[in-house]
Design an enzyme around this catalytic site. Structure first.
Site, PDB file in Angstrom:
ATOM      1  N   ASP A   1       0.852  -1.181   0.000  1.00  0.00           N
ATOM      2  CA  ASP A   1       0.000   0.000   0.000  1.00  0.00           C
ATOM      3  C   ASP A   1       0.893   1.237   0.000  1.00  0.00           C
ATOM      4  OD1 ASP A   1      -2.547   1.397   0.179  1.00  0.00           O
ATOM      5  OD2 ASP A   1      -1.966   1.895   2.225  1.00  0.00           O
TER       6      ASP A   1
ATOM      7  N   GLU B   1       0.894   5.693   0.533  1.00  0.00           N
ATOM      8  CA  GLU B   1       0.233   6.954   0.837  1.00  0.00           C
ATOM      9  C   GLU B   1       0.945   8.014  -0.003  1.00  0.00           C
ATOM     10  OE1 GLU B   1      -2.450   7.149   2.425  1.00  0.00           O
ATOM     11  OE2 GLU B   1      -2.479   5.235   3.499  1.00  0.00           O
TER      12      GLU B   1
ATOM     13  N   HIS C   1      -4.471  11.088   5.691  1.00  0.00           N
ATOM     14  CA  HIS C   1      -3.506  10.104   6.212  1.00  0.00           C
ATOM     15  C   HIS C   1      -2.721  10.578   7.429  1.00  0.00           C
ATOM     16  CE1 HIS C   1      -0.634  12.483   4.001  1.00  0.00           C
ATOM     17  NE2 HIS C   1      -1.016  12.002   2.811  1.00  0.00           N
TER      18      HIS C   1
ATOM     19  N   HIS D   1      -5.495   7.042   7.583  1.00  0.00           N
ATOM     20  CA  HIS D   1      -4.842   6.096   6.685  1.00  0.00           C
ATOM     21  C   HIS D   1      -3.386   5.935   7.112  1.00  0.00           C
ATOM     22  CE1 HIS D   1      -7.844   5.778   3.310  1.00  0.00           C
ATOM     23  NE2 HIS D   1      -8.368   6.727   4.068  1.00  0.00           N
TER      24      HIS D   1
ATOM     25  N   ASP E   1      -2.879  -0.398   6.979  1.00  0.00           N
ATOM     26  CA  ASP E   1      -3.771  -0.764   5.873  1.00  0.00           C
ATOM     27  C   ASP E   1      -3.361  -2.090   5.245  1.00  0.00           C
ATOM     28  OD1 ASP E   1      -5.181   1.500   6.380  1.00  0.00           O
ATOM     29  OD2 ASP E   1      -4.702   2.520   4.507  1.00  0.00           O
TER      30      ASP E   1
END
Length: 224
Positions: A8, A10, A58, A151, A156
């Site tokens: 994942d 950001e 986030h 986030h 995640d």
């Protein structure tokens, strides 16, 4: 044994074509679709500002990434961790697109789209017409969301790993089938033996009725 990596990112925005960059990346190793505990995680200096509206999503600020490595400095370690197997992400084209943009900046080839596994597409196929965000899937599968106040790439990933297990039936594949197969003949033998050895109890009344019935037979074979 099949190895895959779930990851994942950001970012500073929604589109790398607008100059937005990756500022955090996390990845988890999966063996036969189950997490092994090995992971890669780092914050990245995006070499640009982080818009306030994105910080609210986030929670990563310019202060958090100050002094962190740039993407070029972590790329080799990241690609080594990725290896050559499948790469799993939720809304994978988004994450692939950002990583491809970062790789282009350092003159590295893009990720092979043939390795892409998109859990969002898996979820849509299983739950058509329903919300299939990470939060929605966690609630659907009863996965604890209490730590997800903003986030966070590593958190995640860990949540997505649980979702992926549910979407692919990984819990069933993780069972010790060899042990079950080895035990099955012994269990079957024990059950069969119990059936064969179970005594048949006859009451006095039943025995007398049986003898009366036999007395009516003419020349029974077992008396020859």
């Amino acid at each position: 044994m099949t190895r895959a990596v779930l990851f994942d990112t950001e970012t500073t925005g929604l589109d790398p074509a607008d100059g937005h960059r990756v500022l955090e990346i996390a990845a988890l190793e999966l063996i036969n679709d189950l997490p092994t505990g090995r992971h890669f995680h780092t914050l990245i200096d995006p070499e640009r500002d982080i818009p306030e509206e994105v910080v609210r999503v986030h929670g990563i600020t310019a202060r958090d990434v100050a002094g962190k490595p740039r993407f070029a400095q972590i790329a080799e370690e990241l690609l080594a961790f990725f290896g050559a197997g499948p790469l799993i992400a939720h809304n994978a084209p988004f994450d692939f697109g950002f990583l491809d943009a970062e790789l282009r900046r350092i003159g590295a080839p893009a990720l092979d789209r043939g390795r892409m596994v998109d859990t969002l597409m898996l979820a849509k196929a299983r739950f058509p017409g329903l919300p299939n965000s990470l939060d929605a899937l966690c609630r659907r599968f009863g996965i604890d969301l209490s730590a997800r106040t903003t986030h966070n790439a590593l958190l995640d990933c860990r949540l997505l790993a649980e979702i992926y297990v549910e979407l692919t039936g990984g819990r069933q594949r993780g069972l010790d089938l060899a042990a079950e197969s080895a035990a099955a003949p012994a269990i079957a033998y024990a059950h069969d033996r119990a059936r064969r050895e179970r005594p048949i109890l006859v009451s006095d009344a039943e025995r007398a009725a049986h003898e009366a019935f036999l007395a009516k037979l003419k020349s029974p074979l077992w008396l020859d």
